[in-house]
Design an enzyme around this catalytic site. Sequence first.
Site, mmCIF file in Angstrom:
data_model
loop_
_atom_site.group_PDB
_atom_site.id
_atom_site.type_symbol
_atom_site.label_atom_id
_atom_site.label_comp_id
_atom_site.label_asym_id
_atom_site.label_seq_id
_atom_site.Cartn_x
_atom_site.Cartn_y
_atom_site.Cartn_z
ATOM 1 N N THR A 50 0.804 -1.227 0.000
ATOM 2 C CA THR A 50 0.000 0.000 0.000
ATOM 3 C C THR A 50 0.839 1.281 0.000
ATOM 4 O OG1 THR A 50 -0.154 -0.162 2.415
ATOM 5 C CG2 THR A 50 -1.971 -1.089 1.122
ATOM 6 N N GLN A 53 5.120 4.170 -3.762
ATOM 7 C CA GLN A 53 5.870 3.668 -4.914
ATOM 8 C C GLN A 53 5.387 2.290 -5.330
ATOM 9 O OE1 GLN A 53 8.232 5.699 -6.569
ATOM 10 N NE2 GLN A 53 7.717 4.150 -8.092
ATOM 11 N N GLU A 130 17.725 0.752 -2.315
ATOM 12 C CA GLU A 130 19.136 1.117 -2.196
ATOM 13 C C GLU A 130 19.477 1.321 -0.723
ATOM 14 O OE1 GLU A 130 21.068 3.836 -5.196
ATOM 15 O OE2 GLU A 130 18.977 4.461 -5.415
ATOM 16 N N TYR A 193 18.336 0.035 -19.338
ATOM 17 C CA TYR A 193 17.194 0.651 -20.030
ATOM 18 C C TYR A 193 17.598 1.086 -21.438
ATOM 19 C CZ TYR A 193 15.807 1.251 -15.103
ATOM 20 O OH TYR A 193 15.535 1.049 -13.781
ATOM 21 N N GLU A 243 30.271 -3.565 -14.761
ATOM 22 C CA GLU A 243 30.925 -2.333 -14.340
ATOM 23 C C GLU A 243 32.010 -2.670 -13.347
ATOM 24 O OE1 GLU A 243 27.506 -0.279 -12.749
ATOM 25 O OE2 GLU A 243 27.914 -0.934 -10.704
ATOM 26 N N HIS A 286 26.999 3.545 -7.494
ATOM 27 C CA HIS A 286 26.437 2.322 -6.927
ATOM 28 C C HIS A 286 27.235 1.894 -5.705
ATOM 29 C CE1 HIS A 286 24.776 1.190 -11.155
ATOM 30 N NE2 HIS A 286 23.882 1.859 -10.462
#
Length: 681
Positions: A50, A53, A130, A193, A243, A286
């Site tokens: 709920t 986001q 994160e 993406y 990476e 990151h």
Amino acid sequence: MHRVARPWLARPGRVGSRTFSSTSTRHGYADTLPNLRIGSHTRVIFQGFTGKQATADAKDSIEWGTKIVGGVTPGRTEEHLGLPVLPTVRQAVEELKPDATAIYVSARHAASAIEEAIAAEIPLIVAVAEHIPLHDILRIHSILKTQSKSRLVGANAPGIISAVGKCRIGFQPLPCFSPGRVGIVAKSGTLSYETVASTTRAGLGQSLCIGVGGDILPGTDLREALQVLETDPDTDAIALVGEIGGTGELDAAAWIKDYYSRTDSPKPIVGLIAGRCEAPGRIMGHAGAFTAIGEPDASAKIAALEDAGVVMVNHPSRFGDVLKKKLEAKGAGFAHKSASSRSTHRREFHTMRHRPRVEAPTPSSHVAMQQKRDFHLPEDQCMNLLREAGRINCGSYSGHGERRLLGIGIDRPTRSPCIIASPDTTSESTIKRFPFDFQRGPDDLAVERIANHLHISTKGNAPVESLRAVIRSLAKVFYEREAYLLTTHIVERLGAIKVVGADFGFDDAAFKSAGRQPELQALRDVAAQDEAEREAAKSGIVYIKLEGEGTIGTLVNGAGLAMNTVDALTDAGGSVANFLDTGGKATSVTVKESFELILRDPRVKVVFVNIFGGLTLGDMIARGVILAFQELALTIPVVVRIRGTNEKEGQKLIADSGLPLFAFDDFDEAAAKAIELSRRT
């Protein structure tokens, strides 16, 4: 004062108040790999259903076709989005029979939510948050290793999505996706993406896309994701996005070499590695994007993948064309191609084989001090912590005795803490890691093996016992203070070990996400931080000033894309002044603030804005650029490249603004213009 319990003192097989001994007869965590094969059949629940986001992402996923069957919000039994909300994960499993759960709770509570899902034996757990404290994640991995029912994706990941099966578990931007035959595995959300968009423009589409995430210890790594795509019937080709940080790309390269050798008609694999121009000793956005002592840099990862037969590109927009050529050469056909299948690129692709490589920075001779995270303490305070932990002999180096490296850090391949040891403090080639179980601690390690590697005398018990005492004290600091890297220089003198140097790094997320370690935070020297970086952090922006004569300021959304932007500009002959990640959900305000940060650097002659609109909207970024021009009275040129969500709207706003802006959709053209402008006096 807050203390984290020393978990190695707990009873084996138990974590907190839960036990997972019911899985003791099963094979192990590797057996959960098939759980990644999601599709139209997958029943999904949300934990934190709920929340704002979760509601937005669940609504979009349902409209797209994902079979979301309900969710969990503690203490509530109701309906939300027309679906049941249940108060516990256990009850949701019993009533809704989910195949997967999306963890949408704060970083502070994410580990507990993951643990609940493991206890309820949900097959697939996707954690998007994160900044989950590192020691919470270490605890989760120690649990995952004891069972064979649940597979974790994340944390710090966009999730997993089947374009063929219309199943999204996460927050990937749906407009970029189209059903097709390219499987994607990626550490970076924004790079994935743009990879998706590139394969869509090439008419290939996507099959299964696994975002393993940029955390230090992902629940699923690159090699494991490749294993799933190998046998996925919907996948004909694979895009691999890695990476800096860890050895996952080397493990993937070893797997790919074996795959190519044992398979008559292997699926072509094209790769990209971000971070070749990393700032030495810095975390590049990151949590896991840093090269720790003894780990390979980006160039080493590229070389390993090329040696395995992977064709490398240096920008994600090139994936579509390269993969299309590979599939055409293989004779793979596509029964259906969308109207958008014609590539919009106006240039031939360039692989890394034809691009100049950036030389890796020369390693510091002071190996133990290379890696820096946001929160390190001065050496004298580090030694005080060691003295408090075990009355360890600490002091300055007198020049007598051979210095060795000894510490505790993270062993990413085993997802465990480890002892780091080297008989030489000036070379990384002699560094060896000795992993140990997070719950049991290092006491079970054969200290004699570490002593032998350090070339410490094993005659008599005194030197070995002294080494053991130092290790126990390091472990106490590691656990109780939630460290991520503790390194010391030690010498053997008169049958005992003396610490003659120390550099301790601590996990900022423990405090910022969970409010733990406030006393330790009080010791940090705020004045020693770069003022611009400190100001950036207040707005959720990651800004790192790069060394050299950089003249191009960069403004990018997403850490992976920001790293790659610096790399690709450098490949094209540009000189870059900074790394700047506005965050995956940049706003007009953060764009303006980013301009302010960039313009503090007098070296900057042009600003290069590179935005891929996944979660970030292209028109919102355009408004931010225009706002910056109007309020900051910019006197240097700005090159804007906007692709992805609302790209046409953003490009139109730039074109109609009447401001001296240079707008492009093609990366090569935008980069060439920025480099040209940066060279003008």
